[in-house]
Scaffold this motif. Structure first.
Motif, short mmCIF file in Angstrom:
data_model
loop_
_atom_site.label_atom_id
_atom_site.label_comp_id
_atom_site.label_asym_id
_atom_site.label_seq_id
_atom_site.Cartn_x
_atom_site.Cartn_y
_atom_site.Cartn_z
N SER A 118 1.12 2.51 10.26
CA SER A 118 2.67 1.15 9.58
C SER A 118 3.65 2.73 9.99
O SER A 118 2.75 3.40 10.65
CB SER A 118 2.94 1.29 8.15
N TYR B 72 -3.26 0.07 9.22
CA TYR B 72 -3.67 -0.59 8.98
C TYR B 72 -5.08 -1.19 9.13
O TYR B 72 -5.91 -0.70 9.45
CB TYR B 72 -3.17 -2.50 9.67
N TYR C 1 -2.19 -7.80 8.73
CA TYR C 1 -3.05 -6.87 8.00
C TYR C 1 -3.39 -7.29 6.92
O TYR C 1 -3.06 -8.12 5.85
CB TYR C 1 -1.99 -5.49 7.66
N ASP D 214 -3.32 -6.28 2.16
CA ASP D 214 -2.81 -6.02 1.06
C ASP D 214 -3.58 -5.05 0.52
O ASP D 214 -4.99 -5.48 0.43
CB ASP D 214 -1.28 -6.74 0.65
N SER D 215 -3.10 -4.83 -0.62
CA SER D 215 -3.90 -4.16 -1.60
C SER D 215 -4.91 -5.10 -2.42
O SER D 215 -5.93 -4.14 -2.70
CB SER D 215 -2.89 -3.05 -2.29
N VAL E 124 -1.76 -10.88 5.50
CA VAL E 124 -0.55 -10.73 5.41
C VAL E 124 0.54 -10.92 6.94
O VAL E 124 -0.38 -9.74 7.91
CB VAL E 124 0.43 -9.14 5.21
#
Ligand code: UTP
Length: 408
Positions: free
Chosen positions: A185, A191, A339, A341-342, A347
């Motif tokens: 990032s 990522y 990637y 996400d948490s 995404v």
């Protein structure tokens, strides 16, 4: 590497999020992730820590070329020398096919692109066809090394196999896989592409020789007696490979390296120009040149920085081996990186969201003590396919192929 060791490696670099999903993974996935972390070169992350600074250039001076006219005069002599070298297996060819071709936007290897209209004619096929011309003339096979990446190796090898190597002798074709580099990032966090995988992309075409050596191919080349490697890109469909006239000219000049070049179409053509930097050969990108450099002309009216490279180089293996472990500049490129996400959700960004790291073959030229710029006719040897439409696209390449009498 164990989980604890991985954590110890990642924590000081602020990358422990790579282990965020570790607990959810099956044993095989855990192992794969730990292997990736073990191989990870964290020093790359230092390069984006304080913002991106592109390596700067030294003092530039123009460099001429062996021109088309000069080549015409000595053609027979060069050709004979080059053919002798090819015949005695001193020349190998390296096809750089590890790129992702993002501008073209296909997820298949670029070499699988069909450039035919009425018939199927794949890029790989046409390149092999171009090389075969030399094989026939020299009556000797040219060892062909094909660099792929983890992302496209399987597809590439299968494609060659399914098509019987397009008539090439498989004993003279060697595949090797280039290295990957993590994608990060803007804040320098790596990522994740999946819960068990870091986002990574091929690390540029600059690492081709060290990847080839790591794959154990240097010994094979030595056994065959190969002394020179002609490196070329996958997407120039008019590419002349192991061209005896080029090989002969470089040998005749006593150089350790040669580069095929074309006279620029004008001062603003966006090609890398071969010139001198601090007295050594170097390739300078369009945006690295001042307006003055770009526009200055000699007494004959020609641009002083006139010769653009087309990614077709000849290198002496002894020199490549000597410089193999020297550091190369790392270029940082903005990129759209898919990637998770948490929350573990995939995404796919519409805009660039980070950086990838690349070394470039053009930087190798500055590591050579000399390099012979060898002019070629762009309408006969330069039809790159980079974009979907317009400049350097499939359409423009097809036009040039037709102009050269090829049936599509
Ligand atoms: P490009 O710089 O045109 O990159 O590659 P690309 O990946 O093909 O295309 P874009 O920029 O994503 O649209 C020039 C040559 O270097 C090879 C390519 O396959 C092509 O032959 N290359 C590039 C590699 O082998 N590995 C890389 O990591 C990058």
């Amino acid at each position: 590497m164990t989980y604890e060791e991985a954590l110890q490696k990642l924590s000081p670099a602020g990358q422990e999020h790579l282990l965020q999903y570790y607990g959810e993974l099956a044993q095989e996935q855990k192992n794969r992730l730990l292997e990736q972390i073990e191989a990870l070169d964290l020093s790359l992350l230092e390069l984006v820590k304080d913002g991106v600074v592109e390596p700067s250039k030294g003092k530039l001076e123009p460099l001429g070329a062996v021109t088309l006219e000069q080549i015409r005069e000595k053609r027979a002599e060069y050709e004979q020398k080059g053919l002798e070298a090819v015949r005695s297996c001193k020349v190998g060819a390296v096809l750089l096919a590890g790129g992702q071709g993002t501008r073209l936007g296909s997820d298949k290897p670029k070499g699988m692109l069909n450039v035919g209209i009425q018939r199927e004619l794949y890029l790989f096929e046409q390149l092999i066809h171009n090389l075969m011309e030399v094989v026939h003339r020299a009556d000797a096979w040219v060892p062909l090394l094909v660099m792929t990446s983890e992302k496209n190796n399987k597809d590439t090898v299968n494609f060659f196999e399914e098509h019987d190597y397009f008539g090439y002798d498989p004993d003279f074709v060697f595949f090797f896989v280039q290295d990957m580099a993590p994608s990060v990032s803007y804040e320098g966090k790596i990522y994740m592409e999946d819960k068990d995988r870091m986002a990574a992309s091929p690390n540029g075409n600059g690492g081709w020789f060290s990847s080839l050596a790591r794959a154990g191919l240097l010994g094979r080349l030595q056994e065959l007696g190969v002394e020179w490697l002609n490196v070329f890109s996958v997407d120039n469909v008019l590419q002349r490979i192991a061209d005896p006239v080029f090989v002969g000219a470089v040998i005749d000049a006593g150089c350790v390296c040669g580069a095929k070049v074309v006279a620029k179409a004008g001062p603003d053509e966006k090609v890398g120009v071969l010139c001198l930097e601090d007295g050594k050969p170097s390739i300078v990108e369009y945006y690295e040149m001042t307006d003055e450099n770009r526009n200055s002309r000699g007494q004959d009216g020609e641009l002083l920085y006139n010769y653009g490279v087309i990614l077709n180089y000849l290198f002496d293996i002894a020199t490549l081996t000597r410089i193999m472990n020297e550091n190369m500049p790392v270029h940082i490129v903005e990129k759209k990186i898919p990637y998770i996400d948490s929350n573990g959700k995939m995404v796919r960004p519409e805009e660039p969201n980070g950086y990838k790291f690349e070394t470039l073959i053009l930087d190798m030229i500055h590591m050579m003590e000399n390099c012979l710029p060898f002019e070629v006719d762009r309408r006969k040897e330069f039809a790159p396919i980079k974009n979907r439409t317009g400049v350097d696209s499939l359409d423009s390449a097809r036009e040039l192929m037709k102009e050269n009498g090829m049936e599509l």
